[in-house]
Design a protein around this motif. Structure first.
Motif, mmCIF file in Angstrom:
data_model
loop_
_atom_site.group_PDB
_atom_site.id
_atom_site.type_symbol
_atom_site.label_atom_id
_atom_site.label_comp_id
_atom_site.label_asym_id
_atom_site.label_seq_id
_atom_site.Cartn_x
_atom_site.Cartn_y
_atom_site.Cartn_z
ATOM 1 N N PRO A 37 0.813 -1.213 0.000
ATOM 2 C CA PRO A 37 0.000 0.000 0.000
ATOM 3 C C PRO A 37 0.850 1.269 0.000
ATOM 4 O O PRO A 37 1.756 1.412 0.819
ATOM 5 C CB PRO A 37 -0.806 -0.106 1.298
ATOM 6 N N GLN A 38 0.580 2.129 -0.966
ATOM 7 C CA GLN A 38 1.221 3.442 -1.015
ATOM 8 C C GLN A 38 0.304 4.409 -1.744
ATOM 9 O O GLN A 38 -0.372 4.037 -2.694
ATOM 10 C CB GLN A 38 2.594 3.377 -1.661
ATOM 11 N N ALA A 39 0.286 5.646 -1.278
ATOM 12 C CA ALA A 39 -0.570 6.665 -1.877
ATOM 13 C C ALA A 39 -0.080 6.989 -3.279
ATOM 14 O O ALA A 39 1.105 7.152 -3.517
ATOM 15 C CB ALA A 39 -0.571 7.925 -1.022
ATOM 16 N N GLY A 40 -1.003 7.034 -4.207
ATOM 17 C CA GLY A 40 -0.671 7.378 -5.583
ATOM 18 C C GLY A 40 -1.844 8.070 -6.226
ATOM 19 O O GLY A 40 -2.908 8.206 -5.621
ATOM 20 N N ASP A 41 -1.652 8.532 -7.460
ATOM 21 C CA ASP A 41 -2.726 9.148 -8.225
ATOM 22 C C ASP A 41 -3.337 10.317 -7.466
ATOM 23 O O ASP A 41 -2.670 11.307 -7.229
ATOM 24 C CB ASP A 41 -3.761 8.077 -8.598
ATOM 25 N N ASP A 42 -4.583 10.210 -7.038
ATOM 26 C CA ASP A 42 -5.290 11.319 -6.379
ATOM 27 C C ASP A 42 -5.212 11.266 -4.859
ATOM 28 O O ASP A 42 -5.895 12.026 -4.184
ATOM 29 C CB ASP A 42 -6.765 11.329 -6.794
ATOM 30 N N ALA A 43 -4.420 10.377 -4.297
ATOM 31 C CA ALA A 43 -4.322 10.220 -2.850
ATOM 32 C C ALA A 43 -3.076 10.918 -2.311
ATOM 33 O O ALA A 43 -1.985 10.757 -2.845
ATOM 34 C CB ALA A 43 -4.288 8.741 -2.486
ATOM 35 N N ALA A 44 -3.257 11.698 -1.246
ATOM 36 C CA ALA A 44 -2.122 12.344 -0.601
ATOM 37 C C ALA A 44 -1.489 11.419 0.436
ATOM 38 O O ALA A 44 -0.304 11.535 0.733
ATOM 39 C CB ALA A 44 -2.571 13.639 0.072
ATOM 40 N N ALA A 45 -2.294 10.524 0.991
ATOM 41 C CA ALA A 45 -1.816 9.573 1.999
ATOM 42 C C ALA A 45 -2.807 8.429 2.076
ATOM 43 O O ALA A 45 -3.922 8.523 1.556
ATOM 44 C CB ALA A 45 -1.703 10.258 3.358
ATOM 45 N N LEU A 46 -2.396 7.356 2.725
ATOM 46 C CA LEU A 46 -3.332 6.265 2.998
ATOM 47 C C LEU A 46 -2.952 5.628 4.312
ATOM 48 O O LEU A 46 -1.815 5.722 4.770
ATOM 49 C CB LEU A 46 -3.393 5.247 1.863
ATOM 50 N N ASP A 47 -3.952 4.985 4.931
ATOM 51 C CA ASP A 47 -3.705 4.309 6.191
ATOM 52 C C ASP A 47 -4.788 3.272 6.418
ATOM 53 O O ASP A 47 -5.828 3.284 5.756
ATOM 54 C CB ASP A 47 -3.692 5.311 7.349
ATOM 55 N N TRP A 48 -4.508 2.364 7.363
ATOM 56 C CA TRP A 48 -5.462 1.337 7.772
ATOM 57 C C TRP A 48 -6.072 1.757 9.097
ATOM 58 O O TRP A 48 -5.381 2.279 9.976
ATOM 59 C CB TRP A 48 -4.767 -0.012 7.937
ATOM 60 N N PHE A 49 -7.377 1.514 9.258
ATOM 61 C CA PHE A 49 -8.091 1.899 10.466
ATOM 62 C C PHE A 49 -8.972 0.750 10.934
ATOM 63 O O PHE A 49 -9.272 -0.165 10.167
ATOM 64 C CB PHE A 49 -8.984 3.122 10.193
ATOM 65 N N ILE A 50 -9.375 0.823 12.197
ATOM 66 C CA ILE A 50 -10.349 -0.127 12.735
ATOM 67 C C ILE A 50 -11.652 0.629 12.973
ATOM 68 O O ILE A 50 -11.664 1.867 13.009
ATOM 69 C CB ILE A 50 -9.836 -0.804 14.030
ATOM 70 N N LEU A 51 -12.743 -0.096 13.141
ATOM 71 C CA LEU A 51 -14.054 0.547 13.302
ATOM 72 C C LEU A 51 -14.089 1.529 14.468
ATOM 73 O O LEU A 51 -14.755 2.566 14.392
ATOM 74 C CB LEU A 51 -15.154 -0.500 13.472
ATOM 75 N N GLU A 52 -13.346 1.246 15.528
ATOM 76 C CA GLU A 52 -13.323 2.140 16.687
ATOM 77 C C GLU A 52 -12.704 3.497 16.358
ATOM 78 O O GLU A 52 -12.896 4.460 17.095
ATOM 79 C CB GLU A 52 -12.575 1.479 17.859
ATOM 80 N N ASP A 53 -11.953 3.609 15.264
ATOM 81 C CA ASP A 53 -11.345 4.884 14.852
ATOM 82 C C ASP A 53 -12.345 5.828 14.187
ATOM 83 O O ASP A 53 -12.089 7.039 14.104
ATOM 84 C CB ASP A 53 -10.207 4.643 13.846
ATOM 85 N N LEU A 54 -13.445 5.301 13.677
ATOM 86 C CA LEU A 54 -14.369 6.107 12.866
ATOM 87 C C LEU A 54 -14.832 7.407 13.532
ATOM 88 O O LEU A 54 -14.793 8.457 12.886
ATOM 89 C CB LEU A 54 -15.576 5.277 12.417
#
Length: 182
Positions: A142-159
């Motif tokens: 996973p790496q940010a590309g195209d129209d994404a400035a960043a990316l990350d993984w989250f769990i439901l409790e983060d919402l």
């Protein structure tokens, strides 16, 4: 060199029946005037179709931070515009790969959502019909590309602390239910 207030995609608009910019661009006086300004005109005649996927890896889901408007700087489901001749699923596979560099396996349709943004006067500035799928991560780094400035993984409790658009929250919870995680 003319100065313009708004960028105009002539390629996109020339296929529409009514194009108020076409006359402006053909007018040699307006085209080469130093004070030429394209008037603020709502260029949308139809919504565009956007396709995305809530990508899961075990109990974590992936979000991208948008690098472009609308909702620039906000966390969002990876996805983008469907291209002509492309099925919605093909668009989801392509867009997720372009924005995150990962391969996915689409499990099913989560929902169809409309994103409509209006200006202060109530004129529609943006309208997209968004088709959201639920998918599993298959491979790729996973790496940010195209129209994404960043990316990350989250769990439901983060919402709750991510301050997402309410429809994004709803789609993520619905995708978790689809997978039996909520």
């Amino acid at each position: 060199m003319p100065r313009f207030c708004y960028k105009v995609s002539v390629k996109y608009h020339r296929y529409h029946r009514f194009n108020p910019i076409r006359k402006f661009l053909r007018d040699p006086i307006m085209q080469f005037s130093e004070s030429a300004v394209i008037p603020k005109i709502n260029m949308l005649e139809y919504p565009f179709v956007g396709v995305g996927a809530v990508v899961w890896k075990q109990n974590k889901f992936m979000l991208i931070r948008r690098a472009k408007h609308p909702r620039r700087g906000e966390w969002s489901i990876p996805g983008g515009r469907q291209e002509l001749g492309e099925t919605a699923k093909e668009a989801a596979y392509r867009e997720v790969l372009e924005e995150t560099s990962v391969q996915i396996d689409i499990l099913g349709l989560v929902d169809v959502v409309d994103s409509i943004i209006k200006d202060e006067e109530g004129n529609i500035q943006f309208h997209a019909t968004l088709i959201d799928y639920v998918a599993n991560y298959v491979s790729g780094t996973p790496q940010a590309g195209d129209d994404a400035a960043a990316l990350d993984w989250f769990i439901l409790e983060d919402l709750p602390k991510l301050n997402l658009w309410k429809e994004t929250n709803r789609v993520i919870y619905k995708s978790a239910a689809f997978k039996g995680l909520a």
